[in-house]
Design an enzyme around this catalytic site. Structure first.
Site, short mmCIF file in Angstrom:
data_model
loop_
_atom_site.label_atom_id
_atom_site.label_comp_id
_atom_site.label_asym_id
_atom_site.label_seq_id
_atom_site.Cartn_x
_atom_site.Cartn_y
_atom_site.Cartn_z
CB THR A 119 -3.41 -8.03 7.30
OG1 THR A 119 -2.54 -7.46 6.31
CG2 THR A 119 -4.14 -6.91 8.02
CG ASN B 137 -7.01 -3.36 2.64
OD1 ASN B 137 -6.08 -2.58 2.46
ND2 ASN B 137 -8.00 -3.49 1.79
CG ASP C 39 8.85 -22.41 -4.22
OD1 ASP C 39 8.32 -21.46 -4.83
OD2 ASP C 39 8.88 -22.48 -2.98
CD GLN D 243 -6.19 -4.49 -1.06
OE1 GLN D 243 -6.25 -3.44 -1.68
NE2 GLN D 243 -5.59 -4.57 0.11
CE LYS E 171 -0.82 -7.43 -4.00
NZ LYS E 171 -1.38 -8.71 -3.53
CE LYS F 82 10.96 -13.39 -5.50
NZ LYS F 82 11.50 -14.73 -5.49
CB THR G 172 -10.97 -4.69 -1.14
OG1 THR G 172 -10.65 -3.69 -0.15
CG2 THR G 172 -10.33 -4.32 -2.47
N GLY H 161 -1.18 -6.89 3.22
CA GLY H 161 -0.08 -7.46 4.01
C GLY H 161 0.96 -7.93 3.02
CG HIS H 162 2.11 -5.79 0.32
ND1 HIS H 162 2.00 -4.56 -0.28
CD2 HIS H 162 0.96 -6.45 0.03
CE1 HIS H 162 0.83 -4.48 -0.90
NE2 HIS H 162 0.18 -5.61 -0.72
CG ASP I 66 -2.57 -12.52 0.64
OD1 ASP I 66 -2.13 -11.40 0.95
OD2 ASP I 66 -3.58 -13.03 1.19
NE ARG J 147 -9.00 -13.04 7.66
CZ ARG J 147 -9.83 -12.34 6.89
NH1 ARG J 147 -11.12 -12.60 6.90
NH2 ARG J 147 -9.37 -11.39 6.10
N PRO J 148 -6.01 -18.55 8.18
CG PRO J 148 -7.02 -20.57 8.77
CD PRO J 148 -6.84 -19.15 9.21
NE ARG J 149 -2.38 -15.38 2.66
CZ ARG J 149 -1.09 -15.06 2.54
NH1 ARG J 149 -0.24 -15.88 1.95
NH2 ARG J 149 -0.66 -13.90 2.98
P1 GDP Z 1 1.41 -9.94 -1.43
O1 GDP Z 1 0.33 -9.47 -0.52
O2 GDP Z 1 0.93 -10.19 -2.82
O3 GDP Z 1 2.64 -9.07 -1.41
O4 GDP Z 1 1.86 -11.38 -0.88
P2 GDP Z 1 2.04 -11.82 0.65
O5 GDP Z 1 3.31 -11.23 1.16
O6 GDP Z 1 0.80 -11.57 1.43
O7 GDP Z 1 2.12 -13.40 0.50
C1 GDP Z 1 3.07 -14.01 -0.31
C2 GDP Z 1 3.91 -14.95 0.57
O8 GDP Z 1 4.63 -15.84 -0.25
C3 GDP Z 1 4.97 -14.21 1.37
O9 GDP Z 1 5.18 -14.89 2.58
C4 GDP Z 1 6.21 -14.30 0.49
O10 GDP Z 1 7.43 -14.22 1.23
C5 GDP Z 1 6.04 -15.66 -0.10
N1 GDP Z 1 6.58 -15.85 -1.46
C6 GDP Z 1 6.63 -14.96 -2.49
N2 GDP Z 1 7.10 -15.56 -3.60
C7 GDP Z 1 7.35 -16.84 -3.26
C8 GDP Z 1 7.81 -17.98 -4.00
O11 GDP Z 1 8.08 -17.93 -5.19
N3 GDP Z 1 7.90 -19.16 -3.32
C9 GDP Z 1 7.60 -19.28 -2.00
N4 GDP Z 1 7.72 -20.46 -1.42
N5 GDP Z 1 7.16 -18.23 -1.28
C10 GDP Z 1 7.03 -17.04 -1.91
P1 IMO Z 2 -2.73 -7.93 -0.22
O1 IMO Z 2 -2.33 -6.57 -0.72
C1 IMO Z 2 -5.85 -10.88 0.47
C2 IMO Z 2 -9.84 -9.32 1.35
C3 IMO Z 2 -10.39 -9.60 2.73
C4 IMO Z 2 -11.87 -9.69 2.41
C5 IMO Z 2 -12.05 -8.62 1.33
C6 IMO Z 2 -12.55 -7.29 1.87
O2 IMO Z 2 -1.88 -8.44 0.89
O3 IMO Z 2 -2.84 -8.89 -1.36
P2 IMO Z 2 -11.39 -5.35 3.27
O4 IMO Z 2 -10.74 -5.37 4.62
O5 IMO Z 2 -10.48 -4.90 2.17
O6 IMO Z 2 -12.68 -4.60 3.25
O7 IMO Z 2 -11.77 -6.89 2.99
O8 IMO Z 2 -10.77 -8.44 0.75
N1 IMO Z 2 -8.51 -8.65 1.34
C7 IMO Z 2 -7.37 -9.27 1.02
N2 IMO Z 2 -7.13 -10.57 0.76
N3 IMO Z 2 -4.86 -9.96 0.40
C8 IMO Z 2 -5.09 -8.66 0.63
O9 IMO Z 2 -4.17 -7.70 0.44
C9 IMO Z 2 -6.40 -8.26 1.01
N4 IMO Z 2 -6.97 -7.08 1.34
C10 IMO Z 2 -8.27 -7.33 1.52
O10 IMO Z 2 -9.88 -10.81 3.27
O11 IMO Z 2 -12.17 -10.93 1.80
MG MG Z 3 -0.68 -10.03 1.23
#
Ligand code: GDP
Ligand code: IMO
Ligand code: MG
Length: 427
Positions: free
Chosen positions: A298, A38, A331, A222, A16, A18, A237, A40-41, A13, A301-303
């Site tokens: 995905t 698993n 930011d 991940q 990536k 973006k 994972t 969530g992008h 999270d 859950r609160p991170r």
């Molecule tokens: P990923 O799994 O690594 O692709 O990341 P996620 O999409 O799960 O979580 C990143 C969150 O941060 C998303 O809601 C993005 O829209 C947001 N995001 C990405 N870059 C920035 C940033 O520079 N600033 C802020 N405020 N939000 C961002």
């Molecule tokens: P992105 O690509 C954050 C975490 C789960 C759990 C562990 C194992 O959005 O960054 P799994 O379902 O893979 O067997 O769970 O890995 N996890 C993630 N945490 N971002 C993810 O993907 C994740 N994919 C799995 O929360 O701790």
């Molecule tokens: Mg994610």
């Protein structure tokens, strides 16, 4: 652009998607190489927010091929849901290709994931319950199904005659589940075959050869600290999110890779269980969560949130093969008086200081972060597009992080939108 792998440098999270979306503009082929739904992008572009799980985040550009590689695991029902949701957003899938070698997550994988989590007690991992661990376990135990099996009745039937008796014994005797009949699995597979048919790329070798001399972007899911070999095992994972995973799971070997961009937040988050030395369980952690909207894409859950950890980042640079860093969500600190950076850990039992990452995670409960405190900038960064225009304290913060982690910061992200990006140099 060089052939680039985008990986998460923390526990996922990091933003990536973006960064992948940004770089995808310059790519001819974008490859997902590990993980499954698993992930969530989130991509924010043109005022719209798109959520991806299995589909490469580069799909928003019309020209590039988006390839889901052999190292991934695909849950057909989730894939179908994602496809339909994105179709309703106007996304088209003309360029989507799936490797016939990708693994399939079957319904029993999801059931086993849920069961294992419910019965693991203190060993609970906090998985996404998408069947990831059980699918990879079967793959490595050589009793998994691959996309290509869906298109040959003879192969599927022969395989099921081997797999099913064993699988059913385990399902019934270990988990107490109803066994699956061969007819039931075959009828599921017929449905899956229809679903994947428009996308399965049987001539993937020709495709990859044709694109070998063009621009290749690999999209990791991940993050390094969730890597099955190098992460906080067993709280990880079941795949290889490190840069090297791209060479295994995409169909291209390591020689095509020129750059590995490690995406890192200006702080750290984690979902699920497992050690997290810089975790903040106080109101500062809550403030980061609120401002950063730190809730899972995905699972909702609160991170868990904490200060930036240079110890894990140095480790990620090494084992992830990171050549350049994209620092995101800086930011989120716009309103902070001071910002902390963890430079090392101290073992509270004996005052031993760790500057390198201690891989035995069962000692992490004894580790305390050693912090350096930086002044905040108390102004909004979200409209800044050039490095020179950043406030001095933000520049100092970035320089300090760069100095501590041993890799250059090439991209600074100041908001979720594509536009809200500063390129410190051209990637
Ligand atoms: P990923 O799994 O690594 O692709 O990341 P996620 O999409 O799960 O979580 C990143 C969150 O941060 C998303 O809601 C993005 O829209 C947001 N995001 C990405 N870059 C920035 C940033 O520079 N600033 C802020 N405020 N939000 C961002
Ligand atoms: P992105 O690509 C954050 C975490 C789960 C759990 C562990 C194992 O959005 O960054 P799994 O379902 O893979 O067997 O769970 O890995 N996890 C993630 N945490 N971002 C993810 O993907 C994740 N994919 C799995 O929360 O701790
Ligand atoms: Mg994610």
């Amino acid at each position: 652009m060089k052939n680039t792998v985008v990986i998460g440098a923390q526990w996922g999270d990091e933003g990536k998607a973006k960064i992948t979306d940004l770089l995808a503009e310059h790519a001819d082929i974008i490859m997902r190489y590990q993980g499954g739904c698993n992930a969530g992008h989130t991509v924010v572009a043109g005022g719209k927010t798109y959520k991806f799980h299995m589909i490469p985040s580069g799909i928003l550009y019309d020209k590039a091929i988006c390839f889901i590689g052999a190292g991934t695991v695909i849950h057909p029902e989730s894939f179908e849901r994602e496809l339909n949701e994105l179709k309703s957003e106007g996304v088209n899938f003309r360029n989507l290709k799936i490797s016939p070698l990708a693994s399939i997550t079957m319904p029993y994988h999801i059931e086993i994931d849920g069961y294992t989590e419910a019965h693991a007690g203190k060993g609970k991992i906090g998985t996404t319950k998408k069947g990831i661990g059980p699918t990879y376990s079967d793959k490595y135990a050589r009793i998994g199904l691959k996309i290509q099996d869906l298109y040959s009745y003879e192969a599927l039937s022969e395989k099921l005659d081997i797999i099913l008796p064993l699988k059913n014994k385990i399902l019934k005797n270990v988990y107490g589940f109803e066994p699956y009949t061969k007819e039931c699995i075959i009828s599921l597979c017929e449905k899956y075959a229809e679903l994947f048919k428009p996308y399965v790329c049987f001539d993937w070798q020709d495709l990859l050869n044709r694109y070998k001399d063009r621009t290749i972007l690999f999209e990791g899911a991940q993050g390094v600290m969730l890597d099955v070999d190098y992460g906080t095992y067993p709280f990880v994972t079941s795949s290889s999110p490190i840069g090297g995973g791209a060479a295994v799971g995409s169909g291209y070997g390591p020689s095509v890779i020129n750059e590995v961009v490690g995406v890192s937040k200006a702080y750290v988050t984690r979902v699920g269980e497992g050690p997290f030395v810089t975790e903040l369980t106080d109101e500062i952690g809550g403030k980061i969560r609120d401002i950063g909207h730190e809730f899972g894409v995905t699972t909702g859950r609160p991170r868990r949130c904490g200060w930036f950890d240079a110890v894990i980042m140095r480790y990620a640079v090494l084992v992830g093969g990171i050549t350049k860093v994209a620092l995101t969500k800086i930011d989120v600190f716009d309103d902070f008086d001071e910002i902390k950076i963890c430079t090392a850990y101290k073992d509270c039992r004996n005052d031993k200081v760790y500057t390198s990452y201690p891989t035995d995670v069962f000692i992490h409960k004894y580790l305390e972060p050693i912090y350096e405190t930086m002044p905040g900038w108390k102004t909004s960064l979200s409209d800044i597009r050039r490095y020179e225009d950043l406030p001095e304290n933000a520049k100092k913060y970035i320089a300090k992080v760069e100095d501590l982690i041993g890799a250059p910061i090439g991209i600074i992200s100041v908001g979720p939108d594509r536009e809200q990006t500063i390129f410190a140099d051209s990637i």
